[in-house]
Design an enzyme around this catalytic site. Structure first.
Site, PDB file in Angstrom:
ATOM      1  N   HIS A   1       0.860  -1.181   0.000  1.00  0.00           N
ATOM      2  CA  HIS A   1       0.000   0.000   0.000  1.00  0.00           C
ATOM      3  C   HIS A   1       0.901   1.238   0.000  1.00  0.00           C
ATOM      4  O   HIS A   1       2.137   1.119  -0.032  1.00  0.00           O
ATOM      5  CB  HIS A   1      -0.976  -0.021   1.183  1.00  0.00           C
TER       6      HIS A   1
ATOM      7  N   HIS B   1       3.997   1.361   2.312  1.00  0.00           N
ATOM      8  CA  HIS B   1       5.189   0.667   1.807  1.00  0.00           C
ATOM      9  C   HIS B   1       5.854   1.487   0.700  1.00  0.00           C
ATOM     10  O   HIS B   1       7.080   1.587   0.638  1.00  0.00           O
ATOM     11  CB  HIS B   1       4.802  -0.693   1.202  1.00  0.00           C
TER      12      HIS B   1
ATOM     13  N   GLN C   1       6.975 -15.311  12.762  1.00  0.00           N
ATOM     14  CA  GLN C   1       6.578 -14.154  13.563  1.00  0.00           C
ATOM     15  C   GLN C   1       5.073 -14.108  13.854  1.00  0.00           C
ATOM     16  O   GLN C   1       4.596 -13.191  14.501  1.00  0.00           O
ATOM     17  CB  GLN C   1       7.065 -12.848  12.949  1.00  0.00           C
TER      18      GLN C   1
ATOM     19  N   VAL D   1       2.194   6.767   6.945  1.00  0.00           N
ATOM     20  CA  VAL D   1       1.273   7.267   5.919  1.00  0.00           C
ATOM     21  C   VAL D   1      -0.150   6.911   6.367  1.00  0.00           C
ATOM     22  O   VAL D   1      -0.415   5.776   6.772  1.00  0.00           O
ATOM     23  CB  VAL D   1       1.585   6.650   4.547  1.00  0.00           C
TER      24      VAL D   1
HETATM   25  P1  AMP Z   1       4.631  -4.945   6.689  1.00  0.00           P
HETATM   26  O1  AMP Z   1       4.491  -5.403   5.287  1.00  0.00           O
HETATM   27  O2  AMP Z   1       3.335  -4.644   7.357  1.00  0.00           O
HETATM   28  O3  AMP Z   1       5.544  -5.838   7.496  1.00  0.00           O
HETATM   29  O4  AMP Z   1       5.378  -3.541   6.616  1.00  0.00           O
HETATM   30  C1  AMP Z   1       6.599  -3.398   5.948  1.00  0.00           C
HETATM   31  C2  AMP Z   1       7.190  -2.060   6.272  1.00  0.00           C
HETATM   32  O5  AMP Z   1       6.285  -1.028   5.881  1.00  0.00           O
HETATM   33  C3  AMP Z   1       7.440  -1.877   7.778  1.00  0.00           C
HETATM   34  O6  AMP Z   1       8.664  -1.189   7.961  1.00  0.00           O
HETATM   35  C4  AMP Z   1       6.270  -1.043   8.197  1.00  0.00           C
HETATM   36  O7  AMP Z   1       6.545  -0.249   9.345  1.00  0.00           O
HETATM   37  C5  AMP Z   1       6.072  -0.162   6.967  1.00  0.00           C
HETATM   38  N1  AMP Z   1       4.712   0.372   6.962  1.00  0.00           N
HETATM   39  C6  AMP Z   1       3.561  -0.309   7.113  1.00  0.00           C
HETATM   40  N2  AMP Z   1       2.506   0.529   7.121  1.00  0.00           N
HETATM   41  C7  AMP Z   1       3.016   1.793   6.984  1.00  0.00           C
HETATM   42  C8  AMP Z   1       2.434   3.110   6.920  1.00  0.00           C
HETATM   43  N3  AMP Z   1       1.137   3.303   7.011  1.00  0.00           N
HETATM   44  N4  AMP Z   1       3.283   4.151   6.768  1.00  0.00           N
HETATM   45  C9  AMP Z   1       4.629   3.981   6.676  1.00  0.00           C
HETATM   46  N5  AMP Z   1       5.223   2.766   6.722  1.00  0.00           N
HETATM   47  C10 AMP Z   1       4.438   1.696   6.875  1.00  0.00           C
END
Ligand code: AMP
Length: 281
Positions: free
Chosen positions: A34, A37, A61, A176
């Site tokens: 999204h 990312h 995890q 975001v």
């Molecule tokens: P995930 O796929 O949920 O493990 O997230 C991958 C990376 O994207 C991690 O470093 C999250 O902190 C970051 N991330 C997820 N959601 C957001 C967001 N809304 N804004 C900024 N970074 C994000």
């Protein structure tokens, strides 16, 4: 954009880039990409010559009752998003490739992994630190990009990199949000309409914290209480925790006289959402 699936291929690609003097930025994700990312990818692009985006839904995890099998997966869509965003290499390893048969190694960042989300997700941050350490060792990035939304994860990875003498620069990127303040998350797709309408209460509650600190509030317990009250005003919200902790060590704070992380985890039906804000110092 090239897609690679094995650590050996990934190491070759990274070695080639390094030999050309390129700076490598790594964005680790679990896919279901999204705009959150993609903001990490944009930051990485602005600072690096080659952006590696990894997609790995790390079984280790997820707790036994968590959503590993249901976690949203759509590699075709993610591939399109990554290409459009300017990713150079999409790294999509298999479970066996990351955790080879007979693997025994876990990375434990003691003290920091058992607090906040770690209390209800035993082993979660050990698994996160382990997989990120493996990605660092495969890609050997100059910088790695993580979202501030996952505040505990970011601080644990920073500590781990320092402790392991890894020279990677760990870059935290702002959360975001949707227009109504809800932090974007792959798990928002679990929300019903009613829950989606209620969920922005997290951000509304947290946004009041800096205002109260500016107005002179220094008592952490009182700040936490006020955040809990705002969130609890929505019947859909089931609070797991609201806590104020030291921004670096994650140890509890009594008075807001240094950088303090106010973090929360709240369930809305099937979705467990997290958010946070930093104040003080
Ligand atoms: P995930 O796929 O949920 O493990 O997230 C991958 C990376 O994207 C991690 O470093 C999250 O902190 C970051 N991330 C997820 N959601 C957001 C967001 N809304 N804004 C900024 N970074 C994000």
């Amino acid at each position: 954009m090239r897609t690679v699936t094995t650590p050996a291929q990934m190491k070759d690609e990274a070695r080639r880039a390094r030999s050309k003097g390129q700076r490598i930025g790594l964005v680790p994700t679990m896919g279901a990409l999204h705009k959150g990312h993609l903001s990490l990818v944009a930051r990485a692009r602005s600072e690096c010559d080659l952006v590696v985006l990894s997609i790995f839904v790390n079984r280790l995890q997820f707790g036994p009752t968590e959503d590993f099998t249901k976690y949203p997966r759509d590699l075709d869509r993610d591939t399109g998003c990554a290409r459009t965003a300017g990713v150079g290499i999409l790294f999509v390893p298999s479970d066996d490739a990351i955790h080879p048969a007979g693997h025994r190694t876990l990375v434990r960042v003691s003290g920091m992994q058992d607090v906040l989300c770690g209390r209800t997700r035993p082993g979660h941050f050990e698994a996160v630190a382990t997989v990120v350490a493996k990605l660092f060792s495969i890609v050997r990035p100059d910088s790695a990009y993580f979202g501030e939304k996952d505040a505990q994860q970011l601080r644990i990875i920073r500590r781990m990199a320092r402790d392991l003498h890894d020279e990677v620069e760990v870059v935290g990127c702002p959360t975001v949000r949707d227009r109504d303040g809800l932090a974007l998350s792959s798990r928002n797709s679990y929300l019903t309409h009613a829950e989606r309408r209620a969920a922005p209460v997290l951000y509304r509650a947290l946004r009041e914290v800096p205002e109260r600190v500016r107005a002179g509030e220094t008592d952490a317990a009182s700040l936490v209480r006020s955040v809990r009250e705002v969130i609890a005003s929505r019947p859909e919200a089931e609070i797991e925790y609201v806590e104020a902790v030291d921004d670096e060590t994650l140890e509890p704070v009594i008075a807001i006289n240094r950088p303090t992380l106010v973090a929360t985890a709240v369930r809305f039906g099937r979705a467990r959402l997290i958010d946070n804000i930093v104040v003080g110092g």
